[in-house]
Design an enzyme around this catalytic site. Structure first.
Site, PDB file in Angstrom:
ATOM      1  N   TYR A  57       0.851  -1.198   0.000  1.00 14.09           N
ATOM      2  CA  TYR A  57       0.000   0.000   0.000  1.00 14.09           C
ATOM      3  C   TYR A  57       0.887   1.249   0.000  1.00 14.09           C
ATOM      4  O   TYR A  57       1.652   1.488   0.940  1.00 14.09           O
ATOM      5  CB  TYR A  57      -0.924   0.049   1.223  1.00 14.09           C
ATOM      6  N   ARG A 204     -15.846  -1.169  -1.349  1.00 15.27           N
ATOM      7  CA  ARG A 204     -14.979  -0.018  -1.692  1.00 15.27           C
ATOM      8  C   ARG A 204     -15.728   1.300  -1.534  1.00 15.27           C
ATOM      9  O   ARG A 204     -15.547   2.225  -2.315  1.00 15.27           O
ATOM     10  CB  ARG A 204     -14.432  -0.158  -3.109  1.00 15.27           C
TER      11      ARG A 204
HETATM   12  N1  NAP Z   1      -6.443  -8.452   1.301  1.00 16.26           N
HETATM   13  C1  NAP Z   1      -6.731  -7.729   0.251  1.00 16.26           C
HETATM   14  O1  NAP Z   1      -6.472  -8.097  -0.901  1.00 16.26           O
HETATM   15  C2  NAP Z   1      -7.405  -6.400   0.458  1.00 16.26           C
HETATM   16  C3  NAP Z   1      -7.994  -5.723  -0.634  1.00 16.26           C
HETATM   17  C4  NAP Z   1      -8.633  -4.503  -0.392  1.00 16.26           C
HETATM   18  C5  NAP Z   1      -8.678  -3.987   0.890  1.00 16.26           C
HETATM   19  N2  NAP Z   1      -8.074  -4.638   1.928  1.00 16.26           N
HETATM   20  C6  NAP Z   1      -8.093  -4.108   3.300  1.00 16.26           C
HETATM   21  O2  NAP Z   1      -9.442  -3.885   3.696  1.00 16.26           O
HETATM   22  C7  NAP Z   1      -9.620  -2.545   4.110  1.00 16.26           C
HETATM   23  C8  NAP Z   1     -11.022  -2.095   3.805  1.00 16.26           C
HETATM   24  O3  NAP Z   1     -11.341  -2.202   2.444  1.00 16.26           O
HETATM   25  P1  NAP Z   1     -11.477  -0.943   1.480  1.00 16.26           P
HETATM   26  O4  NAP Z   1     -10.886   0.247   2.149  1.00 16.26           O
HETATM   27  O5  NAP Z   1     -10.984  -1.373   0.165  1.00 16.26           O
HETATM   28  O6  NAP Z   1     -13.048  -0.788   1.261  1.00 16.26           O
HETATM   29  P2  NAP Z   1     -14.303  -0.405   2.161  1.00 16.26           P
HETATM   30  O7  NAP Z   1     -13.972  -0.523   3.585  1.00 16.26           O
HETATM   31  O8  NAP Z   1     -15.432  -1.184   1.598  1.00 16.26           O
HETATM   32  O9  NAP Z   1     -14.537   1.116   1.735  1.00 16.26           O
HETATM   33  C9  NAP Z   1     -13.597   2.125   1.929  1.00 16.26           C
HETATM   34  C10 NAP Z   1     -14.127   3.391   1.273  1.00 16.26           C
HETATM   35  O10 NAP Z   1     -15.380   3.728   1.860  1.00 16.26           O
HETATM   36  C11 NAP Z   1     -15.380   5.016   2.382  1.00 16.26           C
HETATM   37  N3  NAP Z   1     -16.104   4.956   3.661  1.00 16.26           N
HETATM   38  C12 NAP Z   1     -15.771   4.250   4.759  1.00 16.26           C
HETATM   39  N4  NAP Z   1     -16.694   4.426   5.721  1.00 16.26           N
HETATM   40  C13 NAP Z   1     -17.638   5.247   5.205  1.00 16.26           C
HETATM   41  C14 NAP Z   1     -18.826   5.814   5.721  1.00 16.26           C
HETATM   42  N5  NAP Z   1     -19.247   5.521   6.942  1.00 16.26           N
HETATM   43  N6  NAP Z   1     -19.557   6.648   4.911  1.00 16.26           N
HETATM   44  C15 NAP Z   1     -19.138   6.936   3.658  1.00 16.26           C
HETATM   45  N7  NAP Z   1     -18.016   6.419   3.106  1.00 16.26           N
HETATM   46  C16 NAP Z   1     -17.261   5.593   3.890  1.00 16.26           C
HETATM   47  C17 NAP Z   1     -13.927   5.393   2.585  1.00 16.26           C
HETATM   48  O11 NAP Z   1     -13.843   6.786   2.438  1.00 16.26           O
HETATM   49  P3  NAP Z   1     -12.514   7.655   2.726  1.00 16.26           P
HETATM   50  O12 NAP Z   1     -11.506   7.142   1.727  1.00 16.26           O
HETATM   51  O13 NAP Z   1     -12.974   9.021   2.400  1.00 16.26           O
HETATM   52  O14 NAP Z   1     -12.126   7.458   4.128  1.00 16.26           O
HETATM   53  C18 NAP Z   1     -13.241   4.607   1.467  1.00 16.26           C
HETATM   54  O15 NAP Z   1     -13.237   5.357   0.282  1.00 16.26           O
HETATM   55  C19 NAP Z   1      -8.507  -1.791   3.359  1.00 16.26           C
HETATM   56  O16 NAP Z   1      -8.209  -0.550   3.960  1.00 16.26           O
HETATM   57  C20 NAP Z   1      -7.370  -2.778   3.435  1.00 16.26           C
HETATM   58  O17 NAP Z   1      -6.729  -2.697   4.691  1.00 16.26           O
HETATM   59  C21 NAP Z   1      -7.470  -5.847   1.714  1.00 16.26           C
END
Ligand code: NAP
Length: 323
Positions: A57, A204
């Site tokens: 990342y 996402r």
């Molecule tokens: N193992 C893997 O291959 C893999 C792949 C993807 C992700 N991950 C991990 O999983 C974590 C979470 O997944 P993700 O970040 O991809 O997706 P997510 O949690 O589904 O969504 C994150 C997005 O949603 C927004 N958000 C979060 N809470 C919100 C709310 N209450 N209201 C409005 N918007 C909101 C965030 O905004 P902001 O950006 O404005 O804060 C961000 O843009 C990642 O950070 C990473 O650590 C792992």
């Protein structure tokens, strides 16, 4: 914040974690390190202990950021990181030599002596999983890592890995809109006593309802290349989100809280990602949203398994999961 155990390990974690990926540039729009560090500190204050990063990342930026944030606070956190990719997501894989090199680089960037959960980010089809996990288990013996995890691994790989060394967590995309693990992976995890860590529980950010058009995404936002955010898929998915929103309003919660609560009801440990204190505070209270059988049926009716338009990742991304 409620806590739970992680797999069969001796680690107790918060029932909701924090994903840090979006705190690095080129993921979900602009970032500010000072604000991100404040969000990590607020998470710890709220009892959110599980902090999820990866070496790739921001090409190391994310681990360095977490290292700074944890100065003087190490004992409050359960740190999870991952290896597999080099700079700019170049696939390097799971060769034992690389595992040994990657851990030392992660520890250096994180400024830590040990990592609580070390994941293989993607299974390497060219290296038997027994060899990769064998190398990972040496890290446990050496005290560099406490527990092992896999990400996006298929059921038979999980089984083989677990026979070499106990796997505590399998991290995979799991949300109302990403349910492929329900067929084989979740039953295997339940049988083996491994925790499902649900990444992208908001698909996402889509299920939050905040994104209304493609233009809401910054020009360098990686979602611009993801199928669910493309062309007419975007508008179809907004329509599903609006129905989820209606149920959430009746439950006196937000769509994000409803979606996160749904993963918890289904036994997972969600790690919603955000760089903002406001969203963090909203998301952690999802642990208090109670979903009845009737609620689950209504959610299923408006957002059934295959309602979402578009795969969860690009074709290249999909080819690397469930191996
Ligand atoms: N193992 C893997 O291959 C893999 C792949 C993807 C992700 N991950 C991990 O999983 C974590 C979470 O997944 P993700 O970040 O991809 O997706 P997510 O949690 O589904 O969504 C994150 C997005 O949603 C927004 N958000 C979060 N809470 C919100 C709310 N209450 N209201 C409005 N918007 C909101 C965030 O905004 P902001 O950006 O404005 O804060 C961000 O843009 C990642 O950070 C990473 O650590 C792992």
């Amino acid at each position: 914040m409620r806590t739970r155990s992680l797999g069969n390990s001796d680690i107790t974690v918060s029932s909701i974690g924090l994903g840090l990926m979006g705190m690095s540039p080129g993921v979900y729009g602009s970032v500010n390190d000072d604000d991100s560090i404040k969000t990590i500190h607020r998470a710890l204050e709220l009892g959110v202990t599980l902090l999820d990063t990866a070496d790739t990342y921001g090409n190391g930026h994310n681990e360095e950021l977490l290292g700074k944030a944890l100065k003087g606070r190490r004992e409050q956190a359960i740190v999870a990181t991952k290896f597999t990719f080099g700079p700019n997501w170049e696939f390097i894989g799971g060769h034992p030599d690389y595992v040994r090199k990657a851990i030392d680089e992660s520890l250096r960037r994180l400024q830590l002596d040990y990592i609580d959960i070390y994941y293989q980010h993607r299974v390497d089809p060219s290296v038997p999983i027994e060899e990769t996990v064998g190398a990972m288990s040496e890290l446990v013996k050496a005290g560099k890592v406490r527990h092992l995890g896999l990400s996006e691994a298929g059921a038979s790989t999980i089984r083989r890995a677990n026979s070499v060394h106990p796997i505590s967590a399998v991290q995979t995309e799991y949300s109302l809109w990403s349910r492929d693990v329900e067929t084989e992976v979740i039953p295997t995890l339940n049988e083996l006593g491994i925790t499902l860590v649900a990444y992208s529980p908001l698909s996402r950010g889509f299920i939050s309802g905040e994104l209304r058009t493609f233009e809401d995404l910054a020009t360098d936002d990686l979602r611009r290349w993801m199928p669910r955010f493309q062309g007419e898929n975007f508008q179809k998915n907004v329509e599903i989100v609006d129905k989820i929103k209606e149920i959430a309003q009746e439950k006196n919660c937000t769509p994000s809280q409803l979606a996160i609560a749904w993963t918890i009801v289904n036994g997972a440990l969600p790690i919603p990602g955000t760089k903002r204190i406001k969203y963090l505070e909203e998301n952690v209270t999802a642990a208090d949203v109670l979903l009845t059988k009737e609620d689950l049926e209504r959610i299923e009716a408006v957002s059934p398994k295959i309602a979402v338009a578009g795969e969860r990742m690009t074709a290249e991304g999909m080819s690397a999961v469930n191996l």
